[in-house]
Design a protein around this motif. Sequence first.
Motif, PDB file in Angstrom:
ATOM      1  N   ALA A   1       0.805  -1.220   0.000  1.00  0.00           N
ATOM      2  CA  ALA A   1       0.000   0.000   0.000  1.00  0.00           C
ATOM      3  C   ALA A   1       0.839   1.272   0.000  1.00  0.00           C
ATOM      4  CB  ALA A   1      -0.950   0.001   1.197  1.00  0.00           C
ATOM      5  N   SER A   2       1.943   1.275   0.708  1.00  0.00           N
ATOM      6  CA  SER A   2       2.739   2.493   0.848  1.00  0.00           C
ATOM      7  C   SER A   2       3.837   2.643  -0.194  1.00  0.00           C
ATOM      8  CB  SER A   2       3.379   2.538   2.236  1.00  0.00           C
ATOM      9  OG  SER A   2       4.335   1.499   2.355  1.00  0.00           O
ATOM     10  N   ASP A   3       4.035   1.659  -1.028  1.00  0.00           N
ATOM     11  CA  ASP A   3       5.174   1.678  -1.944  1.00  0.00           C
ATOM     12  C   ASP A   3       4.774   2.211  -3.309  1.00  0.00           C
ATOM     13  OD1 ASP A   3       7.582   1.206  -3.272  1.00  0.00           O
ATOM     14  OD2 ASP A   3       7.971  -0.550  -2.032  1.00  0.00           O
ATOM     15  N   ARG A   4       5.411   3.286  -3.713  1.00  0.00           N
ATOM     16  CA  ARG A   4       5.116   3.895  -5.010  1.00  0.00           C
ATOM     17  C   ARG A   4       6.093   3.485  -6.100  1.00  0.00           C
ATOM     18  NH1 ARG A   4       3.880   9.775  -2.573  1.00  0.00           N
ATOM     19  NH2 ARG A   4       1.797   9.278  -1.777  1.00  0.00           N
ATOM     20  N   ARG A   5       7.173   2.816  -5.718  1.00  0.00           N
ATOM     21  CA  ARG A   5       8.185   2.487  -6.722  1.00  0.00           C
ATOM     22  C   ARG A   5       8.310   0.997  -7.008  1.00  0.00           C
ATOM     23  NH1 ARG A   5      13.312   1.153  -4.592  1.00  0.00           N
ATOM     24  NH2 ARG A   5      13.169   0.982  -2.349  1.00  0.00           N
ATOM     25  N   GLU A   6       7.769   0.152  -6.159  1.00  0.00           N
ATOM     26  CA  GLU A   6       7.925  -1.292  -6.305  1.00  0.00           C
ATOM     27  C   GLU A   6       6.555  -1.933  -6.521  1.00  0.00           C
ATOM     28  OE1 GLU A   6      10.343  -3.924  -3.395  1.00  0.00           O
ATOM     29  OE2 GLU A   6       8.283  -3.846  -2.657  1.00  0.00           O
ATOM     30  N   SER A   7       6.471  -2.814  -7.509  1.00  0.00           N
ATOM     31  CA  SER A   7       5.227  -3.548  -7.749  1.00  0.00           C
ATOM     32  C   SER A   7       5.575  -4.956  -8.236  1.00  0.00           C
ATOM     33  CB  SER A   7       4.350  -2.821  -8.773  1.00  0.00           C
ATOM     34  OG  SER A   7       5.024  -2.719 -10.008  1.00  0.00           O
TER      35      SER A   7
END
Length: 100
Positions: free
Chosen positions: A85-91
């Motif tokens: 939820a908090s990660d904008r760079r890792e998927s």
Amino acid sequence: DANRSYYPVAAGVRAVLPAHYGCINSQSVGESQRAILDYYAGIRIYPLEAGDRLSCDLYLIQDERGHGLVMPGQDWKLVWKGKRASDRRESFRLYQRIAG
């Protein structure tokens, strides 16, 4: 702290796994993430080394923003994608080999 947890990633992958599959290869999935997937969901991941061929029927890719996307090819279909939820760079993306 819940926003940083990999539990939703592990649960998401686990929810879409077929009843029967051989194994899961991975690309760019770190050792810590592999351990967490095993711990939370009982999922064993087999990382690809340079020059290795995809030998499993599932393929988990960890993407990092700003790096080019790894695309597995036409023999694969996307079955799940998600992130913390908090990660904008890792998927993460999970592909399944299309039976031919």
